[in-house]
Design a protein around this motif. Structure first.
Motif, PDB file in Angstrom:
ATOM      1  N   LEU A  71      33.296  45.696  43.434  1.00  0.00           N
ATOM      2  CA  LEU A  71      34.415  46.179  42.633  1.00  0.00           C
ATOM      3  C   LEU A  71      34.019  47.469  41.935  1.00  0.00           C
ATOM      4  CD1 LEU A  71      35.750  42.912  40.940  1.00  0.00           C
ATOM      5  CD2 LEU A  71      36.832  44.209  42.779  1.00  0.00           C
ATOM      6  N   PRO A  72      34.935  48.452  41.841  1.00  0.00           N
ATOM      7  CA  PRO A  72      34.608  49.687  41.131  1.00  0.00           C
ATOM      8  C   PRO A  72      34.447  49.469  39.633  1.00  0.00           C
ATOM      9  CG  PRO A  72      36.911  49.671  41.774  1.00  0.00           C
ATOM     10  CD  PRO A  72      36.274  48.489  42.432  1.00  0.00           C
ATOM     11  N   ASN A  73      35.297  48.620  39.051  1.00  0.00           N
ATOM     12  CA  ASN A  73      35.174  48.207  37.658  1.00  0.00           C
ATOM     13  C   ASN A  73      35.875  46.871  37.512  1.00  0.00           C
ATOM     14  OD1 ASN A  73      37.816  49.139  37.861  1.00  0.00           O
ATOM     15  ND2 ASN A  73      37.804  50.165  35.873  1.00  0.00           N
ATOM     16  N   VAL A  74      36.146  46.422  36.286  1.00  0.00           N
ATOM     17  CA  VAL A  74      36.669  45.064  36.082  1.00  0.00           C
ATOM     18  C   VAL A  74      38.037  45.167  35.416  1.00  0.00           C
ATOM     19  CG1 VAL A  74      36.181  42.776  35.163  1.00  0.00           C
ATOM     20  CG2 VAL A  74      34.290  44.297  35.779  1.00  0.00           C
ATOM     21  N   ASN A  75      39.082  45.087  36.218  1.00  0.00           N
ATOM     22  CA  ASN A  75      40.451  45.181  35.736  1.00  0.00           C
ATOM     23  C   ASN A  75      41.362  44.604  36.801  1.00  0.00           C
ATOM     24  OD1 ASN A  75      42.863  45.939  34.436  1.00  0.00           O
ATOM     25  ND2 ASN A  75      42.882  47.899  35.523  1.00  0.00           N
ATOM     26  N   LEU A  76      41.510  43.263  36.827  1.00  0.00           N
ATOM     27  CA  LEU A  76      42.209  42.647  37.946  1.00  0.00           C
ATOM     28  C   LEU A  76      42.735  41.260  37.615  1.00  0.00           C
ATOM     29  CD1 LEU A  76      39.733  40.885  40.230  1.00  0.00           C
ATOM     30  CD2 LEU A  76      38.848  42.455  38.530  1.00  0.00           C
ATOM     31  N   VAL A  77      43.608  40.786  38.485  1.00  0.00           N
ATOM     32  CA  VAL A  77      43.994  39.381  38.537  1.00  0.00           C
ATOM     33  C   VAL A  77      43.663  38.892  39.935  1.00  0.00           C
ATOM     34  CG1 VAL A  77      45.740  39.365  36.717  1.00  0.00           C
ATOM     35  CG2 VAL A  77      46.381  40.118  39.002  1.00  0.00           C
ATOM     36  N   TRP A  78      42.870  37.820  40.023  1.00  0.00           N
ATOM     37  CA  TRP A  78      42.330  37.395  41.305  1.00  0.00           C
ATOM     38  C   TRP A  78      43.388  36.830  42.243  1.00  0.00           C
ATOM     39  CZ3 TRP A  78      37.807  38.741  43.110  1.00  0.00           C
ATOM     40  CH2 TRP A  78      36.755  39.030  42.234  1.00  0.00           C
ATOM     41  N   LEU A  89      42.486  30.419  45.958  1.00  0.00           N
ATOM     42  CA  LEU A  89      43.144  31.098  44.848  1.00  0.00           C
ATOM     43  C   LEU A  89      42.859  30.407  43.523  1.00  0.00           C
ATOM     44  CD1 LEU A  89      46.614  31.972  46.447  1.00  0.00           C
ATOM     45  CD2 LEU A  89      44.543  33.367  46.300  1.00  0.00           C
ATOM     46  N   ASP A  90      42.480  29.141  43.552  1.00  0.00           N
ATOM     47  CA  ASP A  90      42.075  28.376  42.368  1.00  0.00           C
ATOM     48  C   ASP A  90      40.785  27.640  42.699  1.00  0.00           C
ATOM     49  OD1 ASP A  90      44.326  28.893  40.555  1.00  0.00           O
ATOM     50  OD2 ASP A  90      45.514  27.726  41.982  1.00  0.00           O
ATOM     51  N   GLY A  91      40.071  27.228  41.643  1.00  0.00           N
ATOM     52  CA  GLY A  91      38.843  26.488  41.863  1.00  0.00           C
ATOM     53  C   GLY A  91      37.718  27.337  42.421  1.00  0.00           C
ATOM     54  N   PHE A  92      37.507  28.519  41.815  1.00  0.00           N
ATOM     55  CA  PHE A  92      36.410  29.378  42.256  1.00  0.00           C
ATOM     56  C   PHE A  92      35.690  29.955  41.043  1.00  0.00           C
ATOM     57  CE2 PHE A  92      39.907  32.416  41.822  1.00  0.00           C
ATOM     58  CZ  PHE A  92      39.303  33.452  41.127  1.00  0.00           C
ATOM     59  N   MET A  93      34.483  30.456  41.270  1.00  0.00           N
ATOM     60  CA  MET A  93      33.688  31.117  40.242  1.00  0.00           C
ATOM     61  C   MET A  93      33.153  32.416  40.820  1.00  0.00           C
ATOM     62  SD  MET A  93      30.314  29.736  38.135  1.00  0.00           S
ATOM     63  CE  MET A  93      29.300  29.506  39.617  1.00  0.00           C
ATOM     64  N   ALA A  94      33.254  33.491  40.061  1.00  0.00           N
ATOM     65  CA  ALA A  94      32.762  34.799  40.498  1.00  0.00           C
ATOM     66  C   ALA A  94      31.586  35.221  39.624  1.00  0.00           C
ATOM     67  CB  ALA A  94      33.879  35.838  40.416  1.00  0.00           C
ATOM     68  N   HIS A  95      30.573  35.780  40.259  1.00  0.00           N
ATOM     69  CA  HIS A  95      29.400  36.296  39.552  1.00  0.00           C
ATOM     70  C   HIS A  95      29.292  37.789  39.855  1.00  0.00           C
ATOM     71  CE1 HIS A  95      24.782  36.098  38.770  1.00  0.00           C
ATOM     72  NE2 HIS A  95      25.429  36.516  37.706  1.00  0.00           N
ATOM     73  N   LEU A  96      29.443  38.622  38.833  1.00  0.00           N
ATOM     74  CA  LEU A  96      29.402  40.073  38.981  1.00  0.00           C
ATOM     75  C   LEU A  96      28.107  40.594  38.362  1.00  0.00           C
ATOM     76  CD1 LEU A  96      32.506  39.083  38.515  1.00  0.00           C
ATOM     77  CD2 LEU A  96      32.995  41.518  38.373  1.00  0.00           C
ATOM     78  N   THR A  97      27.381  41.407  39.100  1.00  0.00           N
ATOM     79  CA  THR A  97      26.112  41.935  38.609  1.00  0.00           C
ATOM     80  C   THR A  97      26.031  43.436  38.893  1.00  0.00           C
ATOM     81  OG1 THR A  97      25.014  41.379  40.698  1.00  0.00           O
ATOM     82  CG2 THR A  97      24.877  39.757  38.921  1.00  0.00           C
ATOM     83  N   GLY A 110      43.118  27.132  37.514  1.00  0.00           N
ATOM     84  CA  GLY A 110      44.505  26.923  37.906  1.00  0.00           C
ATOM     85  C   GLY A 110      45.435  27.809  37.101  1.00  0.00           C
ATOM     86  N   GLY A 111      46.631  28.042  37.627  1.00  0.00           N
ATOM     87  CA  GLY A 111      47.586  28.888  36.933  1.00  0.00           C
ATOM     88  C   GLY A 111      47.235  30.362  37.093  1.00  0.00           C
ATOM     89  N   GLY A 112      47.577  31.151  36.077  1.00  0.00           N
ATOM     90  CA  GLY A 112      47.322  32.585  36.125  1.00  0.00           C
ATOM     91  C   GLY A 112      45.841  32.906  36.019  1.00  0.00           C
ATOM     92  N   THR A 113      45.493  34.131  36.384  1.00  0.00           N
ATOM     93  CA  THR A 113      44.101  34.584  36.352  1.00  0.00           C
ATOM     94  C   THR A 113      44.047  36.025  35.864  1.00  0.00           C
ATOM     95  OG1 THR A 113      43.716  33.282  38.342  1.00  0.00           O
ATOM     96  CG2 THR A 113      41.985  34.784  37.696  1.00  0.00           C
ATOM     97  N   CYS A 114      43.071  36.322  35.015  1.00  0.00           N
ATOM     98  CA  CYS A 114      42.831  37.718  34.658  1.00  0.00           C
ATOM     99  C   CYS A 114      41.350  37.897  34.359  1.00  0.00           C
ATOM    100  CB  CYS A 114      43.677  38.173  33.461  1.00  0.00           C
ATOM    101  SG  CYS A 114      43.074  37.604  31.850  1.00  0.00           S
ATOM    102  N   LEU A 115      40.860  39.102  34.566  1.00  0.00           N
ATOM    103  CA  LEU A 115      39.484  39.461  34.222  1.00  0.00           C
ATOM    104  C   LEU A 115      39.461  40.966  33.974  1.00  0.00           C
ATOM    105  CD1 LEU A 115      36.570  38.485  33.856  1.00  0.00           C
ATOM    106  CD2 LEU A 115      36.163  39.053  36.269  1.00  0.00           C
ATOM    107  N   ILE A 116      39.222  41.359  32.717  1.00  0.00           N
ATOM    108  CA  ILE A 116      39.274  42.761  32.316  1.00  0.00           C
ATOM    109  C   ILE A 116      38.124  43.031  31.356  1.00  0.00           C
ATOM    110  CG2 ILE A 116      40.731  44.601  31.353  1.00  0.00           C
ATOM    111  CD1 ILE A 116      43.109  42.634  31.629  1.00  0.00           C
ATOM    112  N   LEU A 153      48.076  43.969  36.354  1.00  0.00           N
ATOM    113  CA  LEU A 153      48.753  43.072  35.437  1.00  0.00           C
ATOM    114  C   LEU A 153      50.197  43.488  35.231  1.00  0.00           C
ATOM    115  CD1 LEU A 153      46.067  42.541  32.679  1.00  0.00           C
ATOM    116  CD2 LEU A 153      46.629  41.054  34.577  1.00  0.00           C
ATOM    117  N   ASP A 154      51.098  42.526  35.207  1.00  0.00           N
ATOM    118  CA  ASP A 154      52.485  42.790  34.866  1.00  0.00           C
ATOM    119  C   ASP A 154      52.574  43.154  33.396  1.00  0.00           C
ATOM    120  OD1 ASP A 154      55.485  42.354  35.725  1.00  0.00           O
ATOM    121  OD2 ASP A 154      55.252  41.392  33.780  1.00  0.00           O
TER     122      ASP A 154
END
Length: 217
Positions: free
Chosen positions: A55-62, A72-80, A144-150, A205-206
């Protein structure tokens, strides 16, 4: 023995070229895992890997950007990777996550590892060496439900801004430092109870989801 010296010189030149190439690698390395417990354990070897990306930077909804074989649900992301700061007196780190999100820059950590809506957290004012790559370790999970990471920062008490791509690099070599304008300012440390997600140049993001609670850690 003299015949080996040119070969050694070539090897050294190749190694130097490889290091120079790595110095310009932008972004963060992302590895994604499929999880079976909530909250998941912060352990890269515990769960099966379902995808990887950069990812270029962190501004997204998965949920709008599924990666390879990941759910789309039930996952874990590790960014380094590494984060390079411009000249500053203080910097305040900011992270929003749905669900859990933990951002560690050097030894400082901000965020929460729990089920939640898109909730933001900010650090106290901090100081980092300018121009030196600092290790970044970011964990995020979705239940579950919505996702965001910023991720965002505030330099010297200024407005929060999405951390730009040029500040991140996937290796410990020094990237191009983000541009900054030097101004004379006084800094007052305060605790806030609410904020608005800063408007980035590009967002997934909406507009109806851009206001969220913030907790100071």
């Amino acid at each position: 023995m003299r015949r080996l010296l040119p070969t050694v010189g070539v090897v050294i030149a190749l190694m130097t070229g490889a290091q120079t190439a790595r110095a310009t690698t932008p972004g963060l390395t992302v590895t994604i895992y499929q999880i079976d417990e909530i909250p998941p354990t912060l352990d890269a070897g515990r769960y099966p890997q379902c995808g990887s990306t950069t990812l270029p930077n962190v501004n997204l909804v998965w949920e709008y950007q599924p990666v390879q074989g990941c759910p789309l649900d039930g996952f874990m992301a590790h960014l380094t990777g590494y984060l390079t700061f411009p000249a500053h007196e203080t910097v305040t780190l900011w992270i929003a996550g749905d669900d859990g999100a933990l951002l560690k820059v050097g030894t400082e950590e901000v965020g929460a590892w729990q089920d939640q809506g898109c909730t933001a957290y900010q650090s106290p004012p901090l100081t980092y060496p300018a121009g030196a790559p600092i290790p970044v370790d970011l964990w995020h999970y979705e239940n579950g439900g919505g996702t965001c990471l910023i991720t965002a920062w505030s330099l010297d008490g200024g407005p929060f801004e999405i951390i730009p791509p040029e500040a991140f690099s996937t290796t410990g070599q020094e990237p191009t430092p983000p541009a900054t304008t030097t101004t004379s300012t006084s800094t007052t440390t305060t605790s806030t109870t609410s904020t608005t997600v800063p408007a980035p140049s590009t967002t997934y993001l909406d507009s109806s989801t851009t206001t969220m609670a913030v907790q100071t850690t």
